[in-house]
Design a protein around this motif. Structure first.
Motif, PDB file in Angstrom:
ATOM      1  N   LEU A 434      -3.330   1.673  -3.232  1.00  0.00           N
ATOM      2  CA  LEU A 434      -1.936   1.665  -2.546  1.00  0.00           C
ATOM      3  C   LEU A 434      -1.765   2.391  -1.289  1.00  0.00           C
ATOM      4  O   LEU A 434      -1.009   1.834  -0.341  1.00  0.00           O
ATOM      5  N   ILE A 435      -2.493   3.337  -1.118  1.00  0.00           N
ATOM      6  CA  ILE A 435      -2.196   4.257   0.363  1.00  0.00           C
ATOM      7  C   ILE A 435      -2.977   3.289   1.342  1.00  0.00           C
ATOM      8  O   ILE A 435      -2.280   2.920   2.575  1.00  0.00           O
ATOM      9  N   ASN A 436      -4.044   2.673   1.062  1.00  0.00           N
ATOM     10  CA  ASN A 436      -4.567   1.757   2.154  1.00  0.00           C
ATOM     11  C   ASN A 436      -3.901   0.439   2.470  1.00  0.00           C
ATOM     12  O   ASN A 436      -3.767  -0.103   3.481  1.00  0.00           O
ATOM     13  N   MET A 437      -3.089   0.192   1.478  1.00  0.00           N
ATOM     14  CA  MET A 437      -2.093  -1.046   1.600  1.00  0.00           C
ATOM     15  C   MET A 437      -0.843  -0.635   2.550  1.00  0.00           C
ATOM     16  O   MET A 437      -0.638  -1.693   3.435  1.00  0.00           O
ATOM     17  N   GLY A 438      -0.533   0.556   2.665  1.00  0.00           N
ATOM     18  CA  GLY A 438       0.298   1.018   3.550  1.00  0.00           C
ATOM     19  C   GLY A 438       1.505   1.461   2.785  1.00  0.00           C
ATOM     20  O   GLY A 438       2.771   1.537   3.625  1.00  0.00           O
ATOM     21  N   VAL A 439       1.585   1.669   1.608  1.00  0.00           N
ATOM     22  CA  VAL A 439       2.596   2.151   1.023  1.00  0.00           C
ATOM     23  C   VAL A 439       2.831   3.608   1.212  1.00  0.00           C
ATOM     24  O   VAL A 439       2.008   4.333   1.097  1.00  0.00           O
ATOM     25  N   PRO A 440       3.961   4.117   1.538  1.00  0.00           N
ATOM     26  CA  PRO A 440       4.325   5.650   2.159  1.00  0.00           C
ATOM     27  C   PRO A 440       3.679   6.492   1.149  1.00  0.00           C
ATOM     28  O   PRO A 440       4.064   6.201  -0.325  1.00  0.00           O
ATOM     29  N   LEU A 441       3.120   7.573   1.200  1.00  0.00           N
ATOM     30  CA  LEU A 441       2.780   8.592   0.281  1.00  0.00           C
ATOM     31  C   LEU A 441       3.740   8.997  -0.757  1.00  0.00           C
ATOM     32  O   LEU A 441       3.513   9.084  -1.862  1.00  0.00           O
ATOM     33  N   PHE A 442       4.955   9.250  -0.349  1.00  0.00           N
ATOM     34  CA  PHE A 442       6.031   9.975  -1.002  1.00  0.00           C
ATOM     35  C   PHE A 442       6.229   8.910  -2.353  1.00  0.00           C
ATOM     36  O   PHE A 442       6.672   9.292  -3.368  1.00  0.00           O
ATOM     37  N   ASN A 443       6.491   7.644  -1.703  1.00  0.00           N
ATOM     38  CA  ASN A 443       6.856   6.782  -2.725  1.00  0.00           C
ATOM     39  C   ASN A 443       5.745   6.450  -3.806  1.00  0.00           C
ATOM     40  O   ASN A 443       5.918   6.332  -5.083  1.00  0.00           O
ATOM     41  N   ILE A 444       4.464   6.662  -3.486  1.00  0.00           N
ATOM     42  CA  ILE A 444       3.458   6.478  -4.528  1.00  0.00           C
ATOM     43  C   ILE A 444       3.499   7.600  -5.247  1.00  0.00           C
ATOM     44  O   ILE A 444       3.593   7.592  -6.912  1.00  0.00           O
ATOM     45  N   ALA A 445       3.701   8.912  -4.810  1.00  0.00           N
ATOM     46  CA  ALA A 445       3.556   9.930  -5.716  1.00  0.00           C
ATOM     47  C   ALA A 445       4.987  10.294  -6.637  1.00  0.00           C
ATOM     48  O   ALA A 445       4.836  10.679  -7.516  1.00  0.00           O
ATOM     49  N   SER A 446       5.959   9.751  -6.209  1.00  0.00           N
ATOM     50  CA  SER A 446       7.281   9.598  -6.916  1.00  0.00           C
ATOM     51  C   SER A 446       7.560   8.484  -7.847  1.00  0.00           C
ATOM     52  O   SER A 446       8.295   8.635  -8.724  1.00  0.00           O
ATOM     53  N   SER A 447       6.776   7.424  -8.041  1.00  0.00           N
ATOM     54  CA  SER A 447       6.876   6.265  -8.672  1.00  0.00           C
ATOM     55  C   SER A 447       5.805   6.215  -9.836  1.00  0.00           C
ATOM     56  O   SER A 447       6.162   5.674 -10.684  1.00  0.00           O
ATOM     57  N   VAL A 448       4.556   6.355  -9.453  1.00  0.00           N
ATOM     58  CA  VAL A 448       3.461   5.999 -10.481  1.00  0.00           C
ATOM     59  C   VAL A 448       3.385   6.843 -11.537  1.00  0.00           C
ATOM     60  O   VAL A 448       3.198   8.219 -11.160  1.00  0.00           O
TER      61      VAL A 448
END
Length: 570
Positions: A434-448
């Motif tokens: 997801l990080i390599n796709m370009g999803v912002p780090l905060f969005n990954i940490a707060s949603s998954v």
């Protein structure tokens, strides 16, 4: 004591039971009515109502009618003259042909007083019929098994009925009667292949043309098995027939095509097939994926999760919002896992929408959308539409690009539970993907919320055999820990029996890595960590990787060590 009532209105077995005092006339008449209403035979209704046990009924019938009794469990199925009576007749009258001697046919029955059944069999076979009484509880499984081996699973006995049972995803097909007559052998051959595929539990059927031969293979429990090699001359007609049923362009043989077809097995069950064609050097290869909707209703226990893994998953799917990701290669059971979760969440008060390519399992109560890039209905556009449809739960078949990922993350952050899949090797790699796709780090940490990686491995049949333990060094290299090698468990390997057809394996079981995203993992994500950092943290938190989960299945005797080593990395 009053003498038994001498019934004048009842006939056959019901009359005999009343005359012997085992039933009152009113009870017998009520059971006869109930049998008609429940679409069962009178003996079935009698046993189901616990008026008499199936064995006592058989012994009573044998004595009253003077007909020999046979213990059907001692009878070898291979002696059944299968060519004499067709599957429809066997199921309709609940009889089993036991042997044929000259012009006489010996049949196993529960009710020898049912003269109409025997008369119909006499008419069809041209043979004299001699009944033998058997136990109903042993006859019914025998009838089912024999019916399936003769093709009763489709409940069709002619080419016309088979054509009626097949339809495309859009409804019944219109066909040319002249073409049907000319292609009757092809229709009959296709009927048998589909029957055998369903009966053997295949997940895919491969039709493969080569220069000098034509091969058909089934994928059963993850392994391909060659089933027949029909004449090469049949390949074009068979491909055309499948393409017509699937509403594909039969004139286009230069590019791949995808379609669907449905096979109606009964009033309550139908099987969908996803059809894919591929032009090869020597003709069109066709693969039919068998999509059985009952696989989504097996229940979470049948999938193979360990208790702590199941608890973590159940906790995540009952959260009000967030994202749950399932990862693994094609054919690892991701869709079944997702639909099992959706089936648990599917309630009248919940609005569930799914976007898939294509929808493999139909589930009532869920709004399913097939994405179609040709008309602009992509995962991203379907997700945008879902968010305007007041959803509670959204399932995205696969996150393939940044646009889909961003919309899915946004949905998870705005009060929706989102379930989706990714193609990665294990759970920690999913976050870095997801990080390599370009999803912002905060969005990954707060949603998954949770990530599940999975594989499917073949399950040992009941004929499994205890085998000698390999050297300790080999077991340690495989991933076992010193504490595991305490001699408290037995290593099993494949045996071989009729049930598994000599392979030693029957069915498949999942191996899982269930990784809840903890606060410490969230901090690592915010620091732009690698998958190795996430993996190390998961290990500290007690998350089993795929190899460890697989070895646990080996210790439990569920699968073999070879299967786990072949499907997981250390």
């Amino acid at each position: 004591m009053d003498a038994p009532v001498q019934s004048t209105t009842l006939r056959g077995l019901a009359r005999a039971l009343v005359q012997s005092g085992k039933l009152k006339e009113a009870e017998a008449e009520k059971l006869l009515v109930q049998a008609v209403e429940n679409q069962r035979s009178f003996p079935e209704e009698l046993v189901a109502g616990q008026k008499i046990s199936s064995l006592d009924l058989a012994l009573f019938v044998s004595q009253i009618f003077g007909i020999p009794f046979l213990d059907l469990s001692a009878f070898d199925e291979s002696y059944v003259p299968k060519e004499v009576v067709n599957a429809k007749m066997i199921r309709k009258h609940q009889i089993v042909p036991l042997s044929k001697r000259g012009n006489r046919l010996i049949i196993a029955v529960v009710d020898p007083a049912n003269e109409s059944a025997q008369e119909e069999i006499r008419f069809q076979t041209g043979l004299a019929v001699d009944p033998i009484v058997v136990d109903l509880s042993k006859l019914l499984p025998f009838v089912k098994k024999l019916g399936e081996s003769l093709g009763e699973a489709l409940e069709v006995d002619s080419d016309e009925e088979f054509a009626d049972a097949l339809s495309s995803g859009d409804g019944a097909l219109e066909t040319n009667p002249e073409d049907d007559e000319e292609d009757a052998p092809v229709v009959k051959f296709l009927q048998k292949i589909l029957q055998d595929g369903i009966n053997e539990g295949a997940s895919d059927i491969h039709f493969e043309p080569y220069e000098k031969f034509y091969r058909i293979r089934f994928r059963i429990d993850g392994a391909l098995k060659e089933v027949t090699m029909p004449p090469v001359a049949i390949k074009d007609k068979l491909a055309s027939r499948i393409k017509v049923i699937s509403r594909l362009d039969i004139t286009e043989k230069r590019v791949p095509q995808d379609g669907r077809m449905k096979l109606v097995l009964s009033k309550t069950r139908a099987i969908d097939f996803r059809v894919s064609t591929l032009p090869t050097l020597h003709g069109e290869k066709i693969v039919m994926r068998i999509l059985d909707p009952t696989s989504a209703t097996l229940g979470i226990e049948a999938l193979g999760y360990e208790p702590e893994q199941k608890d973590a998953l159940m906790d995540a799917i009952h959260r009000p919002y967030g994202m749950i990701l399932v990862t693994g290669p094609t054919g690892s059971g991701k869709t079944v896992s997702l639909y099992t979760c959706l089936n648990l969440l599917n309630e009248p008060g919940i609005n569930i929408s799914t976007a898939e390519d294509p929808a493999e399992i139909n589930l009532a109560g869920i709004n399913q959308v097939n994405v179609d890039d040709k008309v602009g209905l992509t995962f991203a556009s379907a997700l945008r539409a879902f968010l305007r449809q007041d959803p509670d739960i959204i399932m995205v078949g696969e996150i393939r690009d940044l646009e889909t990922a961003e919309i899915a993350v946004k949905a998870a952050q705005t009060g929706h539970l989102v379930l989706s899949t990714l193609h990665t090797n294990d759970a920690p790699q999913t976050l870095t993907r997801l990080i390599n796709m370009g999803v912002p780090l905060f969005n990954i940490a707060s949603s998954v919320l949770l990530i599940t990686a999975q594989r499917l491995t073949r399950r040992l049949c009941t004929c499994k055999q205890a085998i000698e333990m390999p050297p300790k060094k080999v077991l340690l290299e495989a991933g076992f820990k010193e504490a595991d090698l305490d001699g408290s468990w037995t290593l099993y390997g494949p045996g071989g029996c009729d049930r598994c057809k000599g392979s030693g394996y029957k069915g498949r079981v999942g191996i899982y890595q269930v990784m809840p995203v903890s606060e410490e993992m969230q901090r690592l994500i915010m620091n732009n960590c690698t998958s190795l950092d996430i993996e190390a943290q998961a290990k500290r938190e007690g998350v089993k990787n795929l190899r460890e989960s697989g070895l646990l299945k080996v210790m439990q005797g569920v699968t073999s060590l070879e299967e786990v080593l072949g499907s997981t990395n250390l």
